[in-house]
Write a protein that holds these residues in place. Structure first.
Motif, PDB file in Angstrom:
ATOM      1  N   THR A 189      16.259  -9.273   1.638  1.00 49.54           N
ATOM      2  CA  THR A 189      17.098  -9.777   2.717  1.00 49.54           C
ATOM      3  C   THR A 189      17.818  -8.614   3.369  1.00 49.54           C
ATOM      4  OG1 THR A 189      18.736 -11.463   3.308  1.00 49.54           O
ATOM      5  CG2 THR A 189      19.194 -10.143   1.351  1.00 49.54           C
ATOM      6  N   THR A 190      18.359  -8.855   4.539  1.00 48.05           N
ATOM      7  CA  THR A 190      19.096  -7.821   5.244  1.00 48.05           C
ATOM      8  C   THR A 190      20.592  -8.051   5.066  1.00 48.05           C
ATOM      9  OG1 THR A 190      19.030  -9.151   7.277  1.00 48.05           O
ATOM     10  CG2 THR A 190      17.293  -7.525   6.970  1.00 48.05           C
ATOM     11  N   ILE A 191      21.343  -6.961   4.879  1.00 47.77           N
ATOM     12  CA  ILE A 191      22.788  -7.016   4.731  1.00 47.77           C
ATOM     13  C   ILE A 191      23.412  -6.199   5.857  1.00 47.77           C
ATOM     14  CG2 ILE A 191      24.743  -6.616   3.213  1.00 47.77           C
ATOM     15  CD1 ILE A 191      22.751  -8.617   2.092  1.00 47.77           C
ATOM     16  N   ARG A 192      24.245  -6.852   6.634  1.00 44.78           N
ATOM     17  CA  ARG A 192      24.879  -6.170   7.768  1.00 44.78           C
ATOM     18  C   ARG A 192      25.821  -5.074   7.281  1.00 44.78           C
ATOM     19  NH1 ARG A 192      24.844  -9.506  12.358  1.00 44.78           N
ATOM     20  NH2 ARG A 192      25.944  -7.821  13.439  1.00 44.78           N
ATOM     21  N   ALA A 193      25.838  -3.954   8.002  1.00 45.58           N
ATOM     22  CA  ALA A 193      26.703  -2.830   7.665  1.00 45.58           C
ATOM     23  C   ALA A 193      27.506  -2.443   8.899  1.00 45.58           C
ATOM     24  CB  ALA A 193      25.885  -1.651   7.166  1.00 45.58           C
ATOM     25  N   GLN A 205      20.623   1.600   8.652  1.00 41.38           N
ATOM     26  CA  GLN A 205      19.713   1.882   9.752  1.00 41.38           C
ATOM     27  C   GLN A 205      19.620   0.652  10.642  1.00 41.38           C
ATOM     28  OE1 GLN A 205      18.477   4.873  10.206  1.00 41.38           O
ATOM     29  NE2 GLN A 205      19.115   5.738   8.228  1.00 41.38           N
ATOM     30  N   PHE A 206      19.226   0.889  11.875  1.00 38.59           N
ATOM     31  CA  PHE A 206      19.037  -0.244  12.784  1.00 38.59           C
ATOM     32  C   PHE A 206      17.682  -0.886  12.501  1.00 38.59           C
ATOM     33  CE2 PHE A 206      22.321   2.049  15.079  1.00 38.59           C
ATOM     34  CZ  PHE A 206      23.125   1.006  15.506  1.00 38.59           C
ATOM     35  N   ARG A 216      22.735  -2.800  12.683  1.00 43.19           N
ATOM     36  CA  ARG A 216      22.798  -1.791  11.631  1.00 43.19           C
ATOM     37  C   ARG A 216      22.904  -2.512  10.297  1.00 43.19           C
ATOM     38  NH1 ARG A 216      26.675   3.597  11.351  1.00 43.19           N
ATOM     39  NH2 ARG A 216      25.024   4.981  10.597  1.00 43.19           N
ATOM     40  N   GLN A 217      22.073  -2.118   9.355  1.00 40.78           N
ATOM     41  CA  GLN A 217      21.940  -2.897   8.129  1.00 40.78           C
ATOM     42  C   GLN A 217      21.310  -2.047   7.037  1.00 40.78           C
ATOM     43  OE1 GLN A 217      19.229  -5.885   9.667  1.00 40.78           O
ATOM     44  NE2 GLN A 217      17.446  -4.649   9.213  1.00 40.78           N
ATOM     45  N   PHE A 218      21.293  -2.616   5.828  1.00 40.87           N
ATOM     46  CA  PHE A 218      20.440  -2.082   4.767  1.00 40.87           C
ATOM     47  C   PHE A 218      19.689  -3.251   4.157  1.00 40.87           C
ATOM     48  CE2 PHE A 218      24.476  -2.982   2.630  1.00 40.87           C
ATOM     49  CZ  PHE A 218      24.082  -3.626   1.464  1.00 40.87           C
ATOM     50  N   MET A 219      18.607  -2.949   3.449  1.00 43.33           N
ATOM     51  CA  MET A 219      17.771  -3.983   2.849  1.00 43.33           C
ATOM     52  C   MET A 219      18.105  -4.100   1.368  1.00 43.33           C
ATOM     53  SD  MET A 219      15.791  -4.929   5.407  1.00 43.33           S
ATOM     54  CE  MET A 219      14.390  -5.748   4.644  1.00 43.33           C
ATOM     55  N   LEU A 220      18.128  -5.320   0.876  1.00 41.22           N
ATOM     56  CA  LEU A 220      18.383  -5.576  -0.541  1.00 41.22           C
ATOM     57  C   LEU A 220      17.221  -6.361  -1.116  1.00 41.22           C
ATOM     58  CD1 LEU A 220      20.429  -5.418  -2.932  1.00 41.22           C
ATOM     59  CD2 LEU A 220      21.222  -7.683  -2.234  1.00 41.22           C
ATOM     60  N   GLY A 221      16.548  -5.784  -2.099  1.00 42.64           N
ATOM     61  CA  GLY A 221      15.477  -6.477  -2.808  1.00 42.64           C
ATOM     62  C   GLY A 221      15.976  -6.975  -4.154  1.00 42.64           C
ATOM     63  N   VAL A 222      15.648  -8.208  -4.508  1.00 40.24           N
ATOM     64  CA  VAL A 222      16.110  -8.816  -5.756  1.00 40.24           C
ATOM     65  C   VAL A 222      14.926  -9.417  -6.495  1.00 40.24           C
ATOM     66  CG1 VAL A 222      17.544 -10.611  -6.800  1.00 40.24           C
ATOM     67  CG2 VAL A 222      18.412  -9.303  -4.867  1.00 40.24           C
ATOM     68  N   VAL A 223      14.869  -9.148  -7.801  1.00 35.60           N
ATOM     69  CA  VAL A 223      13.865  -9.739  -8.676  1.00 35.60           C
ATOM     70  C   VAL A 223      14.577 -10.683  -9.628  1.00 35.60           C
ATOM     71  CG1 VAL A 223      12.056  -9.288 -10.379  1.00 35.60           C
ATOM     72  CG2 VAL A 223      12.480  -7.637  -8.557  1.00 35.60           C
ATOM     73  N   GLN A 224      14.031 -11.886  -9.821  1.00 36.98           N
ATOM     74  CA  GLN A 224      14.629 -12.825 -10.756  1.00 36.98           C
ATOM     75  C   GLN A 224      13.544 -13.600 -11.477  1.00 36.98           C
ATOM     76  OE1 GLN A 224      17.114 -15.624  -8.659  1.00 36.98           O
ATOM     77  NE2 GLN A 224      15.438 -17.036  -8.379  1.00 36.98           N
ATOM     78  N   THR A 225      13.938 -14.245 -12.576  1.00 36.56           N
ATOM     79  CA  THR A 225      12.999 -15.031 -13.360  1.00 36.56           C
ATOM     80  C   THR A 225      12.892 -16.435 -12.782  1.00 36.56           C
ATOM     81  OG1 THR A 225      14.654 -15.955 -14.874  1.00 36.56           O
ATOM     82  CG2 THR A 225      13.770 -13.779 -15.404  1.00 36.56           C
ATOM     83  N   ALA A 226      11.930 -17.201 -13.325  1.00 37.42           N
ATOM     84  CA  ALA A 226      11.767 -18.589 -12.880  1.00 37.42           C
ATOM     85  C   ALA A 226      12.984 -19.427 -13.225  1.00 37.42           C
ATOM     86  CB  ALA A 226      10.518 -19.192 -13.513  1.00 37.42           C
ATOM     87  N   ASP A 227      13.779 -18.981 -14.223  1.00 39.96           N
ATOM     88  CA  ASP A 227      14.990 -19.705 -14.600  1.00 39.96           C
ATOM     89  C   ASP A 227      16.182 -19.327 -13.753  1.00 39.96           C
ATOM     90  OD1 ASP A 227      13.627 -21.002 -16.640  1.00 39.96           O
ATOM     91  OD2 ASP A 227      13.987 -19.367 -18.054  1.00 39.96           O
ATOM     92  N   GLY A 228      15.966 -18.433 -12.776  1.00 43.96           N
ATOM     93  CA  GLY A 228      17.049 -18.062 -11.884  1.00 43.96           C
ATOM     94  C   GLY A 228      17.912 -16.919 -12.364  1.00 43.96           C
ATOM     95  N   ILE A 229      17.488 -16.199 -13.406  1.00 42.16           N
ATOM     96  CA  ILE A 229      18.270 -15.068 -13.910  1.00 42.16           C
ATOM     97  C   ILE A 229      17.875 -13.808 -13.153  1.00 42.16           C
ATOM     98  CG2 ILE A 229      18.810 -13.654 -15.914  1.00 42.16           C
ATOM     99  CD1 ILE A 229      19.930 -16.453 -16.067  1.00 42.16           C
ATOM    100  N   PRO A 230      18.820 -13.160 -12.471  1.00 45.04           N
ATOM    101  CA  PRO A 230      18.487 -11.913 -11.766  1.00 45.04           C
ATOM    102  C   PRO A 230      18.152 -10.801 -12.759  1.00 45.04           C
ATOM    103  CG  PRO A 230      20.580 -12.849 -11.000  1.00 45.04           C
ATOM    104  CD  PRO A 230      20.209 -13.568 -12.253  1.00 45.04           C
ATOM    105  N   LEU A 231      17.070 -10.090 -12.490  1.00 43.37           N
ATOM    106  CA  LEU A 231      16.632  -9.012 -13.373  1.00 43.37           C
ATOM    107  C   LEU A 231      16.938  -7.630 -12.811  1.00 43.37           C
ATOM    108  CD1 LEU A 231      13.084 -10.199 -14.535  1.00 43.37           C
ATOM    109  CD2 LEU A 231      15.223 -10.325 -15.795  1.00 43.37           C
ATOM    110  N   TYR A 232      16.746  -7.481 -11.528  1.00 43.43           N
ATOM    111  CA  TYR A 232      16.785  -6.139 -10.964  1.00 43.43           C
ATOM    112  C   TYR A 232      17.085  -6.243  -9.475  1.00 43.43           C
ATOM    113  CZ  TYR A 232      15.173  -1.467  -9.604  1.00 43.43           C
ATOM    114  OH  TYR A 232      15.095  -0.196  -9.093  1.00 43.43           O
ATOM    115  N   VAL A 235      18.436  -1.164  -3.383  1.00 45.04           N
ATOM    116  CA  VAL A 235      18.881  -0.997  -1.998  1.00 45.04           C
ATOM    117  C   VAL A 235      17.899  -0.100  -1.266  1.00 45.04           C
ATOM    118  CG1 VAL A 235      20.682  -0.020  -0.528  1.00 45.04           C
ATOM    119  CG2 VAL A 235      21.319  -1.370  -2.532  1.00 45.04           C
ATOM    120  N   PHE A 236      17.450  -0.548  -0.099  1.00 45.57           N
ATOM    121  CA  PHE A 236      16.516   0.216   0.721  1.00 45.57           C
ATOM    122  C   PHE A 236      17.134   0.457   2.092  1.00 45.57           C
ATOM    123  CE2 PHE A 236      13.978  -2.367  -2.189  1.00 45.57           C
ATOM    124  CZ  PHE A 236      13.163  -1.412  -2.786  1.00 45.57           C
ATOM    125  N   ASP A 237      16.584   1.440   2.785  1.00 46.05           N
ATOM    126  CA  ASP A 237      17.032   1.698   4.147  1.00 46.05           C
ATOM    127  C   ASP A 237      16.844   0.455   5.011  1.00 46.05           C
ATOM    128  OD1 ASP A 237      17.549   4.203   3.286  1.00 46.05           O
ATOM    129  OD2 ASP A 237      15.973   5.206   4.418  1.00 46.05           O
TER     130      ASP A 237
END
Length: 563
Positions: A189-193, A205-206, A216-232, A235-237
């Motif tokens: 997802t994108t996060i406004r900065a 970056q734009f 202007r924003q940065f990208m956030l990648g999230v990995v989670q399990t099928a049970d909804g537990i975030p694993l990792y 942050v990306f440009d």
């Protein structure tokens, strides 16, 4: 020193006693003065009390006057208590050992805990955290001892020791995972900065935000399990393409968690020819290939027309309930789900949209014809170019540009319906297309796995709404990464709360539960010279919430004095 009443036979004496330790360190008591017999002191005892009060600059209240009482402002306790208990139970307190061996002279773990709990209770800026601390009774935290620069130093320490912190977080998450099969969901997802400055290695970056605007924003990648537990998380440009992030992210998750099998489930936008080739080249530590389930984006549905036409004619024409099937595509399984009700609804909505657009076009055409015939109507004069521009804009807004073709080169206002495109759109109504290399799951199971991906979208919603990850006002790249890490820890606590509330059938969301617990308050009252502290009464609902969260009832013994 203290006052003590001693007995000698039938008589009782009032004595002033001093506590001390002898030369061997043993506690002893000695009588400083005997004030007299208790039954004979009478008014003399009042004179002694008045004298002692005068010495200390205090006075007794006048007869009939109520005792002097001072009430401190009540502070919220229940919500921060529950989150502190969860923090310690899950093992986040082990971060104290991580930072104890560093050069930092501050309690980094306590400061991180403050910022994480703030994201769940009343998310605010780092200066706002200090204001929030004045309204809560956070166990083990001296609010007056925390300064703004210490919060920033704690964020710097978090990134400086990111690898060790990630190790602690990974260890506390492992007991929550299914070690035999971990279905991993990945999305971005994108996060406004905010801010106009440019930093070295700036992640702000734009790019095109999810709302469809350039910001202007940065990208956030999230990995989670099928049970909804975030694993990792990573942050990306802000201008990073999603397709380039999946492979390295999944590889990090595989290295961090000893999972025997991983099925990566990702949303539309991550399906490309290059990305498929990369995914099929990833090998797990066990030697097995990475398995994946990817959704086909709507813009690529036209690539599958020839495959889907026979499937539509054989299985979907007279279907009354949802059906699933599969086809072969480039050596992979193409799983198809068709819902007749959804197809009918989508088709009807499209027909209504096209009819509305055609009514507008007919109205403008009629006005143009009338003008050519010399008739004057109300309002401004309409031109062919103006009608063409307005109609083209409405077609784009309605996402009908593939079906309704506006002739932009003609001098006269005209358009046409692309019947083939309309036929293809109707063919795709109510369908979900998934590409997968998983061989031992039935089509229905593949569909069910993918539909669980909606849960990670709810996780992003929580990050953006309740936890308020953005907009981000930090300018330094490492501070932005630290802010994202703090919000990620808050998301873990949120998900554990949600799981426990759901398992107990409480019917409450974490937000509602924290709102109820926030009503449990810590009070302090000073009566004359004596201070009394206590906790407000706990209702049955609040007790049920604490029980559902597996958190014990708050006690005053673990609270610091109110400052």
């Amino acid at each position: 020193m203290f006052v003590k009443v001693t007995s000698s036979g039938p008589r009782r004496y009032v004595q002033l006693v001093e506590a001390y330790r002898d030369e061997n360190g043993r506690p002893k008591q000695r009588t400083v003065a005997t004030l007299g017999r208790l039954d004979q002191l009478g008014t003399e005892l009042e004179s002694v009390i008045e004298g002692l009060l005068r010495v200390t600059g205090r006075a007794l209240p006048e007869p009939g006057e109520p005792p002097a009482m001072t009430f401190e402002s009540a502070r919220a306790l229940g919500d921060v208590w529950a989150l502190t208990e969860l923090w310690n139970e899950l093992g986040f307190d082990r971060l104290r050992q991580t930072f104890r061996r560093t050069r930092h002279g501050i309690d980094v773990e306590a400061l991180l805990r403050v910022m994480v709990i703030n994201r769940l209770c009343d998310p605010d800026s780092k200066l706002g955290v200090l204001r929030w601390l004045e309204t809560v009774s956070l166990p083990g935290i001296d609010a007056n001892a925390i300064e703004h620069h210490q919060l920033l130093r704690a964020m710097d320490a978090l990134i400086e020791h990111r690898e060790a912190v990630d190790g602690v977080v990974s260890e506390l998450l492992r007991p929550l995972l299914d070690q035999d099969l971990a279905v991993v969901f990945y999305d971005m997802t994108t996060i406004r900065a905010a801010g106009l400055s440019q930093q070295q290695d700036d992640v702000r970056q734009f790019g095109k935000a999810k709302e469809g605007i350039i910001a202007r924003q940065f990208m956030l990648g999230v990995v989670q399990t099928a049970d909804g537990i975030p694993l990792y998380h990573e942050v990306f440009d802000g201008n990073t393409a999603e397709v380039t992030t999946l492979k390295p992210t999944i590889e990090k998750v595989i290295q961090r968690f000893p999972i025997r099998r991983v099925i990566a489930v990702a949303d539309r936008g991550l399906l490309s020819t290059d990305n498929l080739a990369e995914l099929q080249s990833i090998t797990l530590p066990s030697g097995q290939l990475l398995e994946f389930i990817l959704a086909v984006p709507g813009r690529r549905y036209s690539d599958f027309i020839e495959l889907l036409t026979p499937f539509q004619q054989q299985q979907c024409m007279d279907a009354h309930g949802e059906i699933t099937g599969e086809l072969e595509w480039e050596g992979l399984r193409l799983v198809v789900a068709h819902n007749p009700e959804t197809a009918a609804e989508q088709g009807s909505q499209r027909d209504r949209t096209i009819a509305e657009l055609e009514r507008n076009a007919a109205e403008w055409s009629g006005k143009l014809d009338a003008q050519d015939a010399g008739q004057r109507g109300r309002g401004r004069k309409l031109s062919d170019g103006g009608a063409r521009a307005r109609f083209y804009h409405e077609v784009k807004e309605a996402h009908m540009a593939r079906i309704i073709k506006v002739d932009l080169k003609s001098e006269l206002f005209s358009y046409s319906i692309d019947e083939q495109a309309l036929t293809h759109a109707r063919l795709m109504d109510g369908k979900l297309l998934l590409v997968t290399n998983v061989t031992d799951l039935k089509p229905e199971q593949v569909i069910a796995r993918y539909k669980s991906l909606a849960d990670i979208e709810r996780g992003f919603h929580i990050l953006k709404s309740e936890i308020e990850i953005g907009p981000v006002y930090h300018r330094l790249p490492d501070r932005i990464r630290a802010h994202a890490a703090i919000c990620f820890m808050a998301l873990i606590l949120y998900r554990v709360m949600r799981q426990r509330l759901h398992a107990s059938q409480s019917g409450l969301s974490p937000e509602r539960a924290l709102e109820q617990l926030r009503r449990i308050q810590h009070h302090s009252v000073t009566m004359n010279t004596q201070s009394v502290t206590g906790i407000s009464s706990i209702s049955q609902l609040q007790m049920r919430i604490l029980s559902a969260l597996k958190v014990k009832k708050p006690t005053a013994s673990k609270q610091l004095p109110l400052l």
